[in-house]
Design an enzyme around this catalytic site. Structure first.
Site, short mmCIF file in Angstrom:
data_model
loop_
_atom_site.label_atom_id
_atom_site.label_comp_id
_atom_site.label_asym_id
_atom_site.label_seq_id
_atom_site.Cartn_x
_atom_site.Cartn_y
_atom_site.Cartn_z
N CYS A 194 74.63 121.64 35.34
CA CYS A 194 75.01 121.64 33.93
C CYS A 194 76.50 121.38 33.77
O CYS A 194 76.93 120.61 32.91
CB CYS A 194 74.62 122.97 33.28
SG CYS A 194 74.91 123.04 31.50
N CYS B 294 69.03 129.68 32.15
CA CYS B 294 68.98 129.69 30.69
C CYS B 294 67.69 129.12 30.14
O CYS B 294 67.22 129.56 29.08
CB CYS B 294 70.18 128.94 30.11
SG CYS B 294 70.20 127.16 30.42
#
Length: 364
Positions: A101, A198
């Site tokens: 990410c 997440c």
């Protein structure tokens, strides 16, 4: 400077944005919508980038008096992080989605758009320090070793570091950040930190992968190749795992066995004694340097193989596009797909994705 503050909805990014404003920079806040499930809500400290987080980020921006936007990066996040995560597990590797990410979203897609819009830098709430040198910026550990996040930033390049801003790097503790947030009237002052992956907020990685990769029964074998159990998908196992193996044949010495290797082609999981997790050598081709590259093809360094692991003194060689690391003391439980970050003192030198491991305990 004109700074784009990435505001996750947490306390760290809110205080980082506040410090950027206080320093006199022209600051604009942005929250990244990374999920198409717009109604998703956070549960305690699980998950992030939810609708609740977006609202918290907006409230923080309003309190700071800065413009605020929500940018939809969900398609890019799906392609570069979620699909990469699935394909890595399918290939028998253990990926780190936070590294991906940072590499693909926060310091590639976001920074690219920020520069196109005329911003000078992207500000985040990461705990890391930038040091300016005649050769350009260097990435260093944060003052608070307990919160240091330089490992997950090891994928940043020299060009990206030149356009980043980490206001929290010199803060001695997270407690001081929370106290500062309270003093500034930020409602996220006591908001729990996010944990787990997440996009898997319930923490059931094996179940989540099973839905996407499917169930494929296979053998669990020991180092000699003898079948000692069955599984419903090799993707559900990682090197170093002890629990949930459901072995039908006990070890001769009666001691617990651990996952030593995942073989996706044969859909086989290899288990063995804890001492067989010792790793004498790791190597990989996909690497990057966080600033100026080493001038020597072989050099001493410290190597960290997990976000919260202790660094290990090692000797690294850089040859034919590959990095090879031999630690002074064997690593334990290293899996292909993990990221190895190289340090010299507090400085992040660079990183590579581990392709190959060599056991320090050869099979009998």
């Amino acid at each position: 400077m004109r700074i784009l503050a990435a505001m996750s909805g947490g306390v760290d990014s809110a205080v980082a944005a506040a410090r950027a404003v206080e320093a006199g920079h022209e600051v604009v806040g942005v929250h990244l919508a990374l999920s198409r499930a717009g109604g998703t809500l956070r549960t305690g400290s699980r998950g992030c980038c939810t609708i609740e987080d977006a609202m918290d980020a907006r409230r923080a921006a309003d309190r700071l008096g800065i413009p605020f936007y929500v940018w939809d990066f969900s398609e890019r996040f799906r392609d570069d992080v979620i699909e990469d995560f699935v394909s890595e597990y399918r290939a028998g590797r253990t990926p780190n989605p936070c590294m991906r990410c940072n590499e693909k979203i926060k310091f590639a897609a976001l920074l690219e758009r920020a520069l196109e819009l005329g911003f000078d830098a992207v500000c985040t709430g990461h705990y890391a320090t930038l040091v300016e040198t005649p050769d350009g910026p260097e990435l260093h550990r944060a003052s608070d070793q307990a919160k240091d996040q330089s490992y997950v930033l090891g994928v940043l390049t020299a060009e990206q570091l030149a356009h980043t801003y980490f206001p929290l790097g010199s803060t001695p503790s997270k407690a001081l950040v929370r106290a500062e947030a309270a003093e500034r009237g930020l409602t996220v002052a006591q908001k729990p930190d996010s944990h787990d992956i997440c996009f898997i907020p319930d923490g059931d990685t094996r179940g989540w992968l099973a839905e996407r990769v499917g169930i494929a029964e296979g053998d669990i074998v020991d180092r000699s190749g003898a079948v000692v159990g069955q599984h419903e998908g090799a993707h559900g196992y990682t090197v170093g795992q002890r629990r949930g193996l459901s072995l039908g044949v006990p070890a001769p010495d009666g001691k617990p066995r651990f996952v030593l290797e995942v073989r996706p082609v044969s859909n086989t999981v290899v288990v063995g004694p804890r001492e067989a997790l010792a790793t004498a050598e790791i190597s990989g081709h996909r690497h990057s340097w966080a600033g100026r590259a080493p001038q020597e093809s072989a050099f001493a360094c410290d190597v960290q193989i997990r976000a919260h692991a202790d660094p290990v003194p090692a000797w690294a060689t850089w040859q034919d596009g590959a990095l090879t690391v031999r630690p002074e003391v064997p690593f334990e439980g290293v899996a292909p797909g993990q990221t190895a970050v190289l340090y010299v003192g507090t400085r992040v030198l660079g990183q590579f994705t581990i392709d190959r491991t060599v056991s320090a305990v050869p099979a009998a």
